[in-house]
Design a protein around this motif. Structure first.
Motif, short mmCIF file in Angstrom:
data_model
loop_
_atom_site.label_atom_id
_atom_site.label_comp_id
_atom_site.label_asym_id
_atom_site.label_seq_id
_atom_site.Cartn_x
_atom_site.Cartn_y
_atom_site.Cartn_z
N THR A 63 26.84 -46.32 -13.35
CA THR A 63 25.47 -46.82 -13.55
C THR A 63 25.09 -46.72 -15.03
O THR A 63 25.61 -45.87 -15.75
CB THR A 63 24.46 -46.03 -12.69
OG1 THR A 63 23.17 -46.62 -12.86
CG2 THR A 63 24.41 -44.57 -13.07
N GLN A 88 32.07 -45.74 -8.82
CA GLN A 88 30.66 -46.08 -8.95
C GLN A 88 30.24 -45.71 -10.36
O GLN A 88 30.57 -44.63 -10.85
CB GLN A 88 29.81 -45.32 -7.94
CG GLN A 88 28.34 -45.63 -8.06
CD GLN A 88 27.52 -44.94 -6.99
OE1 GLN A 88 28.02 -44.16 -6.20
NE2 GLN A 88 26.24 -45.23 -6.96
N VAL A 110 34.45 -56.01 -8.12
CA VAL A 110 33.33 -55.20 -8.60
C VAL A 110 32.05 -55.87 -8.12
O VAL A 110 31.90 -57.08 -8.26
CB VAL A 110 33.32 -55.10 -10.14
CG1 VAL A 110 32.09 -54.36 -10.64
CG2 VAL A 110 34.60 -54.45 -10.65
N ALA A 133 21.27 -50.60 -13.48
CA ALA A 133 22.18 -51.24 -12.53
C ALA A 133 23.28 -50.27 -12.14
O ALA A 133 23.66 -49.39 -12.92
CB ALA A 133 22.79 -52.50 -13.14
N THR A 134 23.78 -50.44 -10.93
CA THR A 134 24.90 -49.65 -10.45
C THR A 134 25.99 -50.61 -9.97
O THR A 134 25.69 -51.56 -9.24
CB THR A 134 24.47 -48.73 -9.28
OG1 THR A 134 23.47 -47.83 -9.76
CG2 THR A 134 25.65 -47.93 -8.75
N CYS A 135 27.21 -50.35 -10.39
CA CYS A 135 28.35 -51.18 -9.99
C CYS A 135 29.34 -50.31 -9.23
O CYS A 135 29.55 -49.15 -9.57
CB CYS A 135 29.02 -51.79 -11.21
SG CYS A 135 27.92 -52.87 -12.17
N THR A 136 29.92 -50.90 -8.19
CA THR A 136 30.87 -50.18 -7.35
C THR A 136 32.08 -51.05 -7.04
O THR A 136 32.04 -52.27 -7.23
CB THR A 136 30.22 -49.76 -6.01
OG1 THR A 136 29.82 -50.94 -5.31
CG2 THR A 136 29.01 -48.86 -6.21
N CYS A 152 27.77 -55.35 -8.35
CA CYS A 152 26.66 -54.62 -8.95
C CYS A 152 25.37 -54.95 -8.21
O CYS A 152 25.21 -56.06 -7.70
CB CYS A 152 26.51 -55.01 -10.42
SG CYS A 152 27.99 -54.70 -11.42
N ASN A 153 24.45 -54.01 -8.18
CA ASN A 153 23.20 -54.22 -7.46
C ASN A 153 22.23 -55.14 -8.20
O ASN A 153 21.16 -55.45 -7.69
CB ASN A 153 22.53 -52.89 -7.10
CG ASN A 153 22.07 -52.11 -8.31
OD1 ASN A 153 22.36 -52.46 -9.46
ND2 ASN A 153 21.37 -51.02 -8.06
N ASN A 154 22.60 -55.62 -9.39
CA ASN A 154 21.77 -56.58 -10.11
C ASN A 154 22.26 -58.02 -9.91
O ASN A 154 21.83 -58.94 -10.59
CB ASN A 154 21.73 -56.25 -11.61
CG ASN A 154 23.09 -56.35 -12.26
OD1 ASN A 154 24.09 -56.66 -11.62
ND2 ASN A 154 23.13 -56.07 -13.56
N ARG A 183 28.90 -59.85 -10.18
CA ARG A 183 30.16 -59.54 -9.49
C ARG A 183 31.28 -59.75 -10.49
O ARG A 183 31.10 -60.43 -11.50
CB ARG A 183 30.37 -60.46 -8.29
CG ARG A 183 29.36 -60.26 -7.20
CD ARG A 183 29.60 -61.23 -6.03
NE ARG A 183 28.71 -60.93 -4.95
CZ ARG A 183 28.94 -60.06 -3.98
NH1 ARG A 183 30.08 -59.39 -3.98
NH2 ARG A 183 28.08 -59.83 -3.02
N PHE A 199 28.01 -47.94 -18.99
CA PHE A 199 27.89 -47.41 -17.64
C PHE A 199 28.73 -46.14 -17.57
O PHE A 199 29.83 -46.10 -18.13
CB PHE A 199 28.44 -48.40 -16.61
CG PHE A 199 27.59 -49.60 -16.35
CD1 PHE A 199 26.89 -49.71 -15.16
CD2 PHE A 199 27.50 -50.62 -17.28
CE1 PHE A 199 26.12 -50.83 -14.90
CE2 PHE A 199 26.73 -51.74 -17.03
CZ PHE A 199 26.03 -51.85 -15.84
#
Length: 120
Positions: free
Chosen positions: A54, A52, A77, A58-61, A79-81, A84, A37
């Protein structure tokens, strides 16, 4: 005319205002399976920061609180997938360091932030 002490006070105030600004720096995260990422993090003096990253899918924030005298912070953390995790960052300076994240699926990810992240 301003005396020496007044000039010094104005200079100090200017430095304080500048240090309160956001500072951005690169981040590279590598998962156990080699998944990489890339992204950015930013922090504000005495207020913490956010990141942030990616891998194109997937993107993790996440966000973190950081105080001037603390060199290690923990943060959530998301992630949009659906993954966590909980991360721990070790600051070598305000804009450089490394750490790890333990994800909800049991995997462990490593990361580096600052100029070193560009070399990975």
């Amino acid at each position: 005319m301003f005396g020496f002490n007044a000039k010094l006070a104005i200079f100090g105030l200017g430095c304080l205002v500048i240090s309160a600004c956001d500072t951005a720096y690169p981040v590279t995260v590598i998962g156990e399976d080699g998944m990489t990422f890339r992204g950015a993090a930013s922090n504000t003096f005495l207020h913490g920061g956010s990141f942030q990253a990616t891998n194109g899918k997937a993107t993790c924030t996440g966000t973190y609180d950081k105080f001037a005298d603390i060199s290690t912070v923990s943060f959530p953390v998301v992630c949009n997938n659906g993954l966590r995790g909980i991360g721990t960052a070790f600051f070598q300076s305000e804009t450089a360091g490394s750490g790890f994240v333990t994800m909800s699926d049991g995997s462990k990810w490593q990361f580096i932030f600052g100029r070193g992240a560009l070399a990975i």
